[in-house]
Motif scaffolding. Sequence first.
Motif, PDB file in Angstrom:
ATOM      1  N   ASP A 117      48.762 -16.759 -62.296  1.00 42.33           N
ATOM      2  CA  ASP A 117      48.754 -16.526 -60.847  1.00 42.33           C
ATOM      3  C   ASP A 117      50.138 -16.106 -60.359  1.00 42.33           C
ATOM      4  OD1 ASP A 117      46.044 -17.101 -60.575  1.00 42.33           O
ATOM      5  OD2 ASP A 117      46.402 -19.204 -60.064  1.00 42.33           O
ATOM      6  N   GLU A 124      50.631 -12.533 -61.293  1.00 41.35           N
ATOM      7  CA  GLU A 124      49.862 -11.672 -60.382  1.00 41.35           C
ATOM      8  C   GLU A 124      50.595 -11.483 -59.065  1.00 41.35           C
ATOM      9  OE1 GLU A 124      47.109  -9.744 -60.779  1.00 41.35           O
ATOM     10  OE2 GLU A 124      47.433 -10.301 -62.880  1.00 41.35           O
ATOM     11  N   TRP A 125      51.174 -12.567 -58.540  1.00 39.12           N
ATOM     12  CA  TRP A 125      51.929 -12.448 -57.291  1.00 39.12           C
ATOM     13  C   TRP A 125      53.126 -11.517 -57.484  1.00 39.12           C
ATOM     14  CZ3 TRP A 125      56.690 -12.838 -55.180  1.00 39.12           C
ATOM     15  CH2 TRP A 125      56.762 -12.851 -53.797  1.00 39.12           C
ATOM     16  N   CYS A 135      53.521  -9.073 -59.597  1.00 39.61           N
ATOM     17  CA  CYS A 135      53.053  -7.690 -59.709  1.00 39.61           C
ATOM     18  C   CYS A 135      52.635  -7.146 -58.348  1.00 39.61           C
ATOM     19  CB  CYS A 135      51.888  -7.602 -60.691  1.00 39.61           C
ATOM     20  SG  CYS A 135      52.355  -7.942 -62.393  1.00 39.61           S
ATOM     21  N   TRP A 136      52.018  -7.983 -57.533  1.00 43.08           N
ATOM     22  CA  TRP A 136      51.595  -7.589 -56.193  1.00 43.08           C
ATOM     23  C   TRP A 136      52.806  -7.320 -55.303  1.00 43.08           C
ATOM     24  CZ3 TRP A 136      52.541 -10.607 -51.787  1.00 43.08           C
ATOM     25  CH2 TRP A 136      51.918 -10.168 -50.603  1.00 43.08           C
ATOM     26  N   ARG A 141      53.936  -8.305 -66.472  1.00 46.28           N
ATOM     27  CA  ARG A 141      52.772  -8.544 -67.334  1.00 46.28           C
ATOM     28  C   ARG A 141      53.229  -8.668 -68.785  1.00 46.28           C
ATOM     29  NH1 ARG A 141      48.642  -8.274 -64.018  1.00 46.28           N
ATOM     30  NH2 ARG A 141      48.588  -6.713 -62.372  1.00 46.28           N
TER      31      ARG A 141
END
Length: 80
Positions: free
Chosen positions: A37, A40-41, A43-44, A52
């Motif tokens: 998670d 993911e944050w 990368c966002w 990654r």
Amino acid sequence: MSTFINEEEKLKHPFYKLMELRDNALESELNSWSRLDLIEWLCWNDRNGVYRDDESLHEFGNIVSKEEAIEIITRQITKA
């Protein structure tokens, strides 16, 4: 089609809500997230970053640990 998000939608989305936290609240929230998670944050929030596992292994020879992800996120939020 508009890709903008209004303030009400921001308050509902966990990625945006995270950006409003500081100090102990931010630390506590980040520690409750899984490593994936957190990645993911990252990368966002930073589409040009290398977070990654496959990209990080190729570029740096290692992956981003949970602790490192928390440090990066904290820095990105508090320095913004």
